[in-house]
Design a protein around this motif. Structure first.
Motif, mmCIF file in Angstrom:
data_model
loop_
_atom_site.group_PDB
_atom_site.id
_atom_site.type_symbol
_atom_site.label_atom_id
_atom_site.label_comp_id
_atom_site.label_asym_id
_atom_site.label_seq_id
_atom_site.Cartn_x
_atom_site.Cartn_y
_atom_site.Cartn_z
ATOM 1 N N SER A 75 0.960 -1.244 -0.078
ATOM 2 C CA SER A 75 -0.057 0.099 0.042
ATOM 3 C C SER A 75 0.727 1.295 -0.151
ATOM 4 C CB SER A 75 -1.057 -0.096 1.206
ATOM 5 O OG SER A 75 -1.924 1.182 1.451
ATOM 6 N N ARG A 182 -7.917 -3.732 2.275
ATOM 7 C CA ARG A 182 -7.744 -2.084 1.641
ATOM 8 C C ARG A 182 -8.472 -1.315 2.764
ATOM 9 N NH1 ARG A 182 -3.523 -0.959 -1.168
ATOM 10 N NH2 ARG A 182 -4.161 -2.467 -2.450
ATOM 11 N N GLY A 304 -5.109 -2.401 -6.072
ATOM 12 C CA GLY A 304 -5.523 -1.339 -5.798
ATOM 13 C C GLY A 304 -6.000 -0.410 -6.814
ATOM 14 N N ASP A 348 -0.753 -1.590 -6.375
ATOM 15 C CA ASP A 348 -1.367 -0.602 -5.789
ATOM 16 C C ASP A 348 -1.165 0.725 -6.677
ATOM 17 O OD1 ASP A 348 -3.209 0.924 -4.095
ATOM 18 O OD2 ASP A 348 -1.677 1.478 -2.569
#
Length: 386
Positions: A75, A182, A304, A348
């Motif tokens: 992330s 997420r 993502g 991501d």
């Protein structure tokens, strides 16, 4: 030349994060509307990805490498005071990319237990407007569950550190796979959390279970006011949601791993049921909400997502490409196109403060083929679609 170019870009991004203008042509700014109930806390200025005028956007140039040598990254979060933080799944480490282009360790999230697909997953930042405190939120696998914690974010860009962790929300089922992970603050200032079915498919259809859901919480971890089932659940019928984002009209979107047939991009509406495990992909069944885009699992494995204007960018793992999806006024989608290939697995993507995209590769997670510098954070310029 390459290093000086990278340093210039990073210096520009630091300025952009503070002033909302960049060295590259920036995305036009406007207020983002909300489609959810008002929060009990003041929204954070870092809650929303870079807002943009309603328009369609395309990659507009070659990617530039900003950081190398990341290990199983998951992330990215850009901070309103400048700086970039990246989670590394297996070690529980939060890395900072400094304005000078160096990677350093900001801290290690305590209690992370990795294994299979579990470990340190999504990051999100939030500022308490009353106290001015900055917080870093993290979703991670613990010994017996998945949970969300938050830590005070201390120091200035280039020397960030993490304070003591507080548990925000716990008790989410964990398994070797399908852990979701997420997290993102929406335009309403509330925290959205994606969970996987954790190999218990029936949980996805149970509004009282946490697995196979998108949750909506206050920053302190309570079920948000106005949630449709009177608990933390916002939507149900999910297998393994991996991406969350909002287009410029305030509408919410989520990417989801399918099983053997269809991956999905879904328009998220409070209380809607997205069908898993009864259906996968488009069902045409009035009980369930069909995806706006469905890919074969070899084409996508979507992770993502980022939204800029009316365009959603979807990072593909198994598909090893960035998908570009334009959303129509009726919230359907035009046929997706490919915006980037050749980087391997993409984990991501976020809308960066300077109007570009930042993307994480994920070739060191045990399923990819690492290159010499992997994994990397790259910047991809954007321009309005012709």
């Amino acid at each position: 030349m390459r290093r000086s170019r990278r340093s210039l870009i990073l210096a520009c991004l630091l300025t952009a994060a503070i002033t909302a203008s960049g060295c590259a042509p920036s995305v036009p700014q406007e207020a983002v509307s909300t489609r959810a109930a008002s929060p009990t806390a003041t929204p954070s200025p870092t809650a929303v990805s870079t807002p943009a005028a309603q328009a369609r956007w395309r990659p507009a140039g070659a990617p530039t490498t900003l950081a190398t040598g990341l290990v199983a990254p998951w992330s990215i979060v850009a901070l309103d005071t400048g700086g970039v933080l990246i989670s590394e799944r297996d070690s529980g480490t939060v890395r900072e990319l400094t304005p000078g282009g160096e990677l350093r360790t900001a801290g290690v999230v305590p209690g992370v237990v990795s294994g299979g697909e579990s470990g340190l997953h999504g990051l999100a930042s939030w500022r308490d407007q009353a106290s001015g405190e900055r917080w870093l939120y993290a979703y991670h696998g613990a010994a017996d569950d998945n949970r969300v914690v938050r830590m005070p974010l201390l120091g200035d860009a280039g020397a960030l550190s993490l304070g003591d962790a507080q548990t925000v929300f716990a008790g989410i089922r964990r398994a070797n796979t399908h852990n979701g992970g997420r997290i993102a603050f929406g335009p309403d200032g509330l925290l959205y959390v994606s969970t996987g079915d954790a190999q218990n498919q029936d949980a996805a259809q149970d509004p009282d279970a946490l697995g196979g859901k998108i949750l909506r919480l206050t920053p302190e971890g309570a079920p948000a006011p106005g949630n449709p089932f009177g608990n933390a659940v916002w939507t149900l019928g999910h297998r393994n949601v991996q991406g969350l984002a909002w287009t410029a009209d305030g509408e919410m979107w989520a990417s989801e791993f399918g099983q053997n047939a269809w991956d999905e991009l879904n328009h998220i509406v409070a209380g809607a049921n997205y069908g898993w495990p009864v259906v996968e992909g488009e069902a045409g069944d009035a009980r369930f909400t069909d995806p706006v885009v469905a890919w074969t699992t070899s084409e996508a494995s979507p992770s993502g997502i980022a939204a800029v204007g009316d365009t959603v960018f979807v990072a593909g793992l198994r598909g090893e490409r960035l998908w570009v999806v334009d959303i129509t006024p009726s919230h359907a989608a035009d046929p997706p196109t490919v915006g980037l290939e050749g980087q391997g697995r993409l984990r991501d993507v976020i809308a960066a403060p300077d109007g570009s995209l930042w993307l994480l590769t994920n070739n060191t997670d045990g399923r990819g083929t690492p290159r010499a510098d992997d994994d990397v954070l790259i910047s991809l310029p954007l321009a309005p679609a012709p």
